[in-house]
Scaffold this motif. Structure first.
Motif, short mmCIF file in Angstrom:
data_model
loop_
_atom_site.label_atom_id
_atom_site.label_comp_id
_atom_site.label_asym_id
_atom_site.label_seq_id
_atom_site.Cartn_x
_atom_site.Cartn_y
_atom_site.Cartn_z
N SER A 148 -16.55 -10.00 2.48
CA SER A 148 -16.63 -8.81 1.79
C SER A 148 -15.04 -8.70 1.21
O SER A 148 -15.15 -8.32 -0.01
CB SER A 148 -16.86 -7.58 2.67
N LEU A 149 -14.23 -8.80 2.07
CA LEU A 149 -12.74 -8.55 1.53
C LEU A 149 -12.56 -9.53 0.29
O LEU A 149 -11.82 -9.35 -0.78
CB LEU A 149 -11.80 -8.65 2.48
N TYR A 150 -12.94 -10.90 0.54
CA TYR A 150 -12.77 -12.01 -0.45
C TYR A 150 -13.52 -11.62 -1.54
O TYR A 150 -12.81 -12.18 -2.80
CB TYR A 150 -13.00 -13.32 0.46
N GLU A 151 -14.80 -11.30 -1.42
CA GLU A 151 -15.52 -11.15 -2.56
C GLU A 151 -15.03 -10.17 -3.56
O GLU A 151 -14.79 -10.32 -4.77
CB GLU A 151 -16.81 -10.95 -2.15
N LEU A 152 -14.53 -8.93 -2.90
CA LEU A 152 -14.07 -8.03 -3.93
C LEU A 152 -12.60 -8.36 -4.33
O LEU A 152 -12.31 -8.10 -5.50
CB LEU A 152 -13.46 -6.63 -2.99
N ARG A 153 -11.86 -9.06 -3.59
CA ARG A 153 -10.68 -9.50 -4.40
C ARG A 153 -10.55 -10.48 -5.29
O ARG A 153 -9.92 -10.27 -6.33
CB ARG A 153 -9.83 -10.44 -3.10
N TYR A 173 0.91 -1.24 -0.09
CA TYR A 173 -0.11 0.09 0.17
C TYR A 173 1.00 1.12 0.07
O TYR A 173 0.40 2.06 -0.66
CB TYR A 173 -0.88 -0.04 0.97
N ARG A 174 1.81 1.10 0.82
CA ARG A 174 2.78 2.41 0.81
C ARG A 174 3.52 2.62 -0.38
O ARG A 174 3.83 3.79 -0.88
CB ARG A 174 3.81 2.28 2.01
N PHE A 198 -9.46 -2.68 1.53
CA PHE A 198 -8.73 -4.11 1.76
C PHE A 198 -7.72 -3.71 3.12
O PHE A 198 -7.72 -4.26 3.96
CB PHE A 198 -7.50 -4.36 0.63
N VAL A 199 -7.01 -2.52 3.23
CA VAL A 199 -6.16 -2.04 4.26
C VAL A 199 -7.08 -1.93 5.49
O VAL A 199 -6.63 -2.41 6.56
CB VAL A 199 -5.34 -1.15 3.83
N ARG A 200 -8.06 -1.19 5.23
CA ARG A 200 -8.68 -0.77 6.46
C ARG A 200 -9.49 -2.08 7.07
O ARG A 200 -9.60 -2.31 8.19
CB ARG A 200 -9.92 0.15 6.13
N GLY A 201 -10.08 -2.98 6.15
CA GLY A 201 -10.58 -4.21 6.73
C GLY A 201 -9.85 -4.98 7.34
O GLY A 201 -10.12 -5.66 8.47
N VAL A 218 -1.95 -5.61 -2.93
CA VAL A 218 -2.61 -5.34 -1.85
C VAL A 218 -3.69 -6.26 -1.79
O VAL A 218 -3.88 -6.73 -0.79
CB VAL A 218 -2.98 -3.97 -1.44
N GLY A 219 -4.27 -6.33 -2.70
CA GLY A 219 -5.39 -7.28 -3.04
C GLY A 219 -5.05 -8.69 -2.72
O GLY A 219 -5.71 -9.45 -2.16
N VAL A 220 -4.02 -9.03 -3.35
CA VAL A 220 -3.65 -10.47 -3.33
C VAL A 220 -3.16 -10.91 -1.80
O VAL A 220 -3.70 -11.91 -1.53
CB VAL A 220 -2.10 -10.68 -4.15
N LYS A 221 -2.49 -9.86 -1.19
CA LYS A 221 -2.12 -10.14 0.49
C LYS A 221 -3.40 -10.09 1.12
O LYS A 221 -3.47 -10.99 2.05
CB LYS A 221 -1.25 -9.14 0.87
N ALA A 222 -4.51 -9.30 0.83
CA ALA A 222 -5.81 -9.60 1.52
C ALA A 222 -6.40 -10.74 1.35
O ALA A 222 -6.99 -11.28 2.32
CB ALA A 222 -6.60 -8.26 0.99
#
Length: 259
Positions: free
Chosen positions: A101-106, A32-33, A128-131, A40-44
């Motif tokens: 929710s995170l998994y669906e979006l990813r 993210y940084r 992703f980061v906030r979740g 970021v999505g892959v890690k999430a």
């Protein structure tokens, strides 16, 4: 916040779950940084699979030694809800709902976008980061044996704002990497705003003093290369899809990143 503090707080978890959970979490923050939204999505996604195993282990009364990927992630998460009366809504309902929710979006957000669209990757990365931070904070709150004040302090550290290259305070913006060129600063600022910005305001944000040169050379050059749209009649500047792509893919959002 040090990862060792979180590791100590989650000592109830076996290392085979705790270490990969922290690794995916920390790597997602690093990506993210660096402005690598897709990573970021892959890690999430991997974080969610490990987090599910923690919730399922809590329900079963014994944590698995290593994580595994559920065959049907939404179904498995929803099945935990039937245990909420005895195992608590946090681990059985609330965390699993966030994970779904995170998994669906990813997994189901379209990756390709036509050139006229604004890519949602940055917006997705924010979610992703906030979740992930919320889930990690809940694990600390529910699984640690810290005193209440200590647990609260650690949760606050976990959910602290992720450091970004654009500092914002009211109507003021600053780039926290002085070595960036004025053109790079313009692109970063416009990318962060995601809206047309008055040229004079933009010049002040970029900390550039020569107004005529800024418009005549900096903005018109970016306009010429279709990185921004400089509307001279309205005196506004807006980033274009090629400019957005340049910001996302060239490391401009990374402190000390490449030019």
């Amino acid at each position: 916040m040090s990862s060792s503090s979180i590791r100590d707080a989650l000592k109830v978890l076996p290392d085979g779950l705790k270490d990969p959970l922290l690794a995916e979490f920390e790597q997602a923050l690093d990506e993210y940084r660096a402005g690598d939204w897709e990573s970021v999505g892959v890690k999430a996604g991997k974080f969610c699979e490990i987090a599910y195993c923690i919730c399922a282990g809590h329900v079963a009364g014994k944590f698995p030694y290593t994580p595994h990927k559920p065959d049907n992630f939404p179904l498995k998460c929803n099945q935990l809800e039937q245990h909420n009366q005895t195992k608590g809504r946090g681990m059985c309902v609330q965390i699993p709902k966030i994970l779904i929710s995170l998994y669906e979006l990813r997994n189901n957000r379209a990756i390709g976008h036509v050139s006229s669209e604004v890519s949602p990757n940055h917006m997705d990365a924010e979610f992703f980061v906030r979740g992930m931070k919320w889930v990690m904070a809940e694990f600390v709150r529910q699984l640690s044996d810290l005193a209440l004040d200590d647990a609260h302090a650690l949760v606050e550290a976990v959910t602290a704002r992720t450091f970004q290259i654009v500092w914002s305070s009211g109507d003021t913006r600053r780039i926290l990497e002085p070595a960036k060129t004025v053109s790079q600063k313009v692109l970063i600022l416009l990318y962060a705003e995601a809206r047309p910005v008055n040229a004079t305001v933009l010049r002040k944000w970029a900390d550039y003093h020569n107004s005529s040169y800024f418009k005549r050379t900096v903005l018109k050059d970016l306009h010429k290369h279709a990185l921004v749209h400089f509307d001279e009649a309205k005196d506004t500047v807006e980033i274009l899809p090629p400019g957005q792509s340049m910001v996302e893919n060239s490391g401009l959002l990374l402190i000390g990143g490449k030019a």
